[in-house]
Scaffold this motif. Structure first.
Motif, PDB file in Angstrom:
ATOM      1  N   UNK A 168       7.104   7.503  -1.232  1.00  0.00           N
ATOM      2  CA  UNK A 168       7.899   6.526  -1.981  1.00  0.00           C
ATOM      3  C   UNK A 168       7.007   5.701  -2.892  1.00  0.00           C
ATOM      4  N   UNK A 169       5.828   5.316  -2.372  1.00  0.00           N
ATOM      5  CA  UNK A 169       4.894   4.536  -3.184  1.00  0.00           C
ATOM      6  C   UNK A 169       4.426   5.322  -4.398  1.00  0.00           C
ATOM      7  N   UNK A 170       4.073   6.586  -4.192  1.00  0.00           N
ATOM      8  CA  UNK A 170       3.609   7.418  -5.310  1.00  0.00           C
ATOM      9  C   UNK A 170       4.746   7.705  -6.280  1.00  0.00           C
ATOM     10  N   UNK A 171       5.970   7.851  -5.751  1.00  0.00           N
ATOM     11  CA  UNK A 171       7.127   8.204  -6.581  1.00  0.00           C
ATOM     12  C   UNK A 171       7.608   7.037  -7.425  1.00  0.00           C
ATOM     13  N   UNK A 172       7.674   5.845  -6.847  1.00  0.00           N
ATOM     14  CA  UNK A 172       8.281   4.737  -7.595  1.00  0.00           C
ATOM     15  C   UNK A 172       7.558   3.403  -7.443  1.00  0.00           C
ATOM     16  N   UNK A 173       6.424   3.374  -6.727  1.00  0.00           N
ATOM     17  CA  UNK A 173       5.656   2.132  -6.662  1.00  0.00           C
ATOM     18  C   UNK A 173       4.932   1.888  -7.982  1.00  0.00           C
ATOM     19  N   UNK A 174       4.410   0.697  -8.149  1.00  0.00           N
ATOM     20  CA  UNK A 174       3.697   0.409  -9.393  1.00  0.00           C
ATOM     21  C   UNK A 174       2.197   0.664  -9.207  1.00  0.00           C
ATOM     22  N   UNK A 175       1.540   1.059 -10.294  1.00  0.00           N
ATOM     23  CA  UNK A 175       0.113   1.341 -10.240  1.00  0.00           C
ATOM     24  C   UNK A 175      -0.685   0.049 -10.402  1.00  0.00           C
ATOM     25  N   UNK A 176      -1.737  -0.072  -9.599  1.00  0.00           N
ATOM     26  CA  UNK A 176      -2.646  -1.218  -9.706  1.00  0.00           C
ATOM     27  C   UNK A 176      -4.013  -0.762  -9.212  1.00  0.00           C
ATOM     28  N   UNK A 177      -4.901  -0.485 -10.137  1.00  0.00           N
ATOM     29  CA  UNK A 177      -6.215   0.034  -9.770  1.00  0.00           C
ATOM     30  C   UNK A 177      -7.097  -1.013  -9.106  1.00  0.00           C
ATOM     31  N   UNK A 178      -6.663  -2.259  -9.103  1.00  0.00           N
ATOM     32  CA  UNK A 178      -7.441  -3.303  -8.437  1.00  0.00           C
ATOM     33  C   UNK A 178      -7.073  -3.500  -6.983  1.00  0.00           C
ATOM     34  N   UNK A 179      -6.086  -2.747  -6.478  1.00  0.00           N
ATOM     35  CA  UNK A 179      -5.642  -2.921  -5.095  1.00  0.00           C
ATOM     36  C   UNK A 179      -6.551  -2.184  -4.110  1.00  0.00           C
ATOM     37  N   UNK A 180      -6.635  -2.713  -2.904  1.00  0.00           N
ATOM     38  CA  UNK A 180      -7.420  -2.106  -1.830  1.00  0.00           C
ATOM     39  C   UNK A 180      -6.633  -0.951  -1.228  1.00  0.00           C
ATOM     40  N   UNK A 181      -7.305   0.211  -1.050  1.00  0.00           N
ATOM     41  CA  UNK A 181      -6.591   1.388  -0.578  1.00  0.00           C
ATOM     42  C   UNK A 181      -7.118   1.953   0.731  1.00  0.00           C
ATOM     43  N   UNK A 182      -8.220   1.409   1.261  1.00  0.00           N
ATOM     44  CA  UNK A 182      -8.708   1.924   2.542  1.00  0.00           C
ATOM     45  C   UNK A 182      -9.497   0.849   3.279  1.00  0.00           C
ATOM     46  N   UNK A 183      -9.734   1.048   4.576  1.00  0.00           N
ATOM     47  CA  UNK A 183     -10.383   0.026   5.397  1.00  0.00           C
ATOM     48  C   UNK A 183     -11.792  -0.330   4.941  1.00  0.00           C
ATOM     49  N   UNK A 184     -12.524   0.627   4.379  1.00  0.00           N
ATOM     50  CA  UNK A 184     -13.882   0.326   3.932  1.00  0.00           C
ATOM     51  C   UNK A 184     -13.861  -0.709   2.823  1.00  0.00           C
ATOM     52  N   UNK A 185     -12.971  -0.531   1.867  1.00  0.00           N
ATOM     53  CA  UNK A 185     -12.846  -1.521   0.798  1.00  0.00           C
ATOM     54  C   UNK A 185     -12.461  -2.887   1.360  1.00  0.00           C
TER      55      UNK A 185
END
Length: 411
Positions: A273-290
């Motif tokens: 759902x996120x990939x299909x209709x969520x908004x893109x934000x390259x500044x967001x954290x995507x994994x625990x290491x970050x």
């Protein structure tokens, strides 16, 4: 990663580069769920949006005995914002709870607020560090959710808020106030000035299935959201439900209360759902290491006695000893090297031998491990009584400093 590395993160980048760029393992597991793909088609066909009403509908599919209406609380984002505006004399609009750009605060001066008052039968009061709700002092998190909890039917909205934050964010209970201040509060009030630590969150049932990495939940004052990576490493953000009943049901399903199959189905749908209709934000954290390095950055920013010194972290311990924490292969294969530092009367530095203070926390993201070590060395006056290598190092440095000072002063 996209705006350049800060001085805190850059020395460790070569150790975590691949982890930051890798798709989180929970997403790899979730992709294989066929039922989630059927759910996504149903979401598309019915034009369902990721808001309270949409999430209530989706969660009711996963919980056949639960109606969508029972998961709603009757509040909208606009109505909550309007209420906060009308209650500006009670709530601090500059608090991190209600202003996402505000840093965590220690004891600070701010404008005067109304004294203790009752809201829906609950005692609340704005203090110098946060908002007192019953027996809890709360300093950050989605303030709109907190207000909904206060206005709901629960008997302990502060405690409920804390549990939700811990389940989604993994608060680790670090408290930077002096021990004398902490003694003035009940034990359950110590959730104050905490920092986010993803290593504390683990799915608690999930039968025989394990997801070794934590999903990257985050929040704004309005509510929680999740960020996922697509095959091109683009980051997609999806709003999670903001109604307390819905977010509680979401967390319970995600963590396996209703079985691993339903948990996997929810994870798969959320990701798709996120990939299909969520908004893109390259500044967001995507994994625990970050996220763990956001933790490290926040600790360095909050603690004057921890700072960057070239490619090292420098810690001024409470014993009077300084410590240097550097990237490298340390004792027992640890990804850091710890060396105590002394200064000569002339201002030159003397580096002592590396010490072993192994954290035995291989399963935690690197930023969490660095924070744990740095905070232990910050409080080395106490840590030395628990770790003999730290005690020996403190003794040697203080003895050297005393002898060097005496020699410089002469007879």
């Amino acid at each position: 990663m996209f705006g350049g590395l800060c001085t805190v993160c850059e020395p460790w980048w070569h150790l975590v580069r691949d982890l930051v760029k890798r798709t989180p393992s929970w997403q790899i597991e979730a992709r294989a769920d066929d039922a989630a793909m059927v759910d996504l088609e149903r979401v598309r066909k019915n034009g369902i949006e990721a808001n309270d009403e949409g999430w209530a509908e989706v969660i009711s599919w996963l919980l056949p005995d639960t109606s969508a209406d029972s998961l709603l609380d009757g509040w909208s984002d606009d109505s909550v914002l309007s209420l906060l505006t009308n209650m500006s004399s009670i709530f601090d609009e500059d608090s991190p709870l209600f202003n996402g750009g505000t840093p965590l605060r220690h004891h600070v001066q701010h404008k005067a607020f109304m004294g203790p008052c009752l809201l829906n039968g609950h005692h609340i009061q704005t203090s110098s560090v946060g908002l007192d709700v019953g027996d809890w002092t709360l300093t950050y998190g989605p303030g709109h959710l907190l207000l909904r909890l206060i206005l709901g039917q629960g008997s302990d909205p502060g405690g409920q808020f804390v549990r939700l934050m811990k389940q989604l964010m993994g608060m680790n209970g670090i408290d930077f106030r002096p021990i004398i201040d902490r003694m003035e509060l009940r034990k359950d009030q110590l959730w104050i000035q905490d920092f986010q630590s993803p290593g504390a969150v683990r799915p608690f049932i999930l039968e025989s299935v394990e997801w070794p990495e934590d999903p990257p939940f985050n929040y704004t004052p309005e509510g929680f959201h999740i960020t996922v990576l697509d095959e091109d490493s683009k980051r997609h953000v999806l709003q999670l439900p903001r109604s307390p009943r819905s977010i509680e049901a979401f967390i319970a399903i995600w963590n396996g209360r209703d079985g691993a199959d339903v948990a996997r189905r929810l994870r798969g749908l959320t990701m798709s759902w996120a990939i299909d209709s969520g908004y893109e934000d390259q500044g967001e954290v995507a994994n625990p290491t970050e996220r763990s390095f956001y933790l490290l950055r926040s600790v360095v920013d909050a603690m004057p006695s921890i700072w960057c010194d070239g490619s090292h972290l420098r810690i001024a311990g409470s014993s009077g000893v300084h410590w240097r924490l550097s990237p490298g292969r340390g004792a027992h294969g640890a990804p850091y090297i710890i060396r105590p530092v002394a200064q000569t009367p002339g201002g030159n530095e003397v580096l002592f031998r590396e010490i072993c203070a192994f954290d035995a926390a291989d399963e935690l993201p690197l930023g969490d491990r660095i924070c744990t070590v740095a905070l232990s060395l910050l409080n080395d006056a106490d840590t030395r009584h628990q770790i003999h290598t730290v005690n020996n190092a403190v003794h040697k440095v203080l003895r050297y400093t005393k002898l060097a000072t005496s020699a410089a002063e002469g007879p």
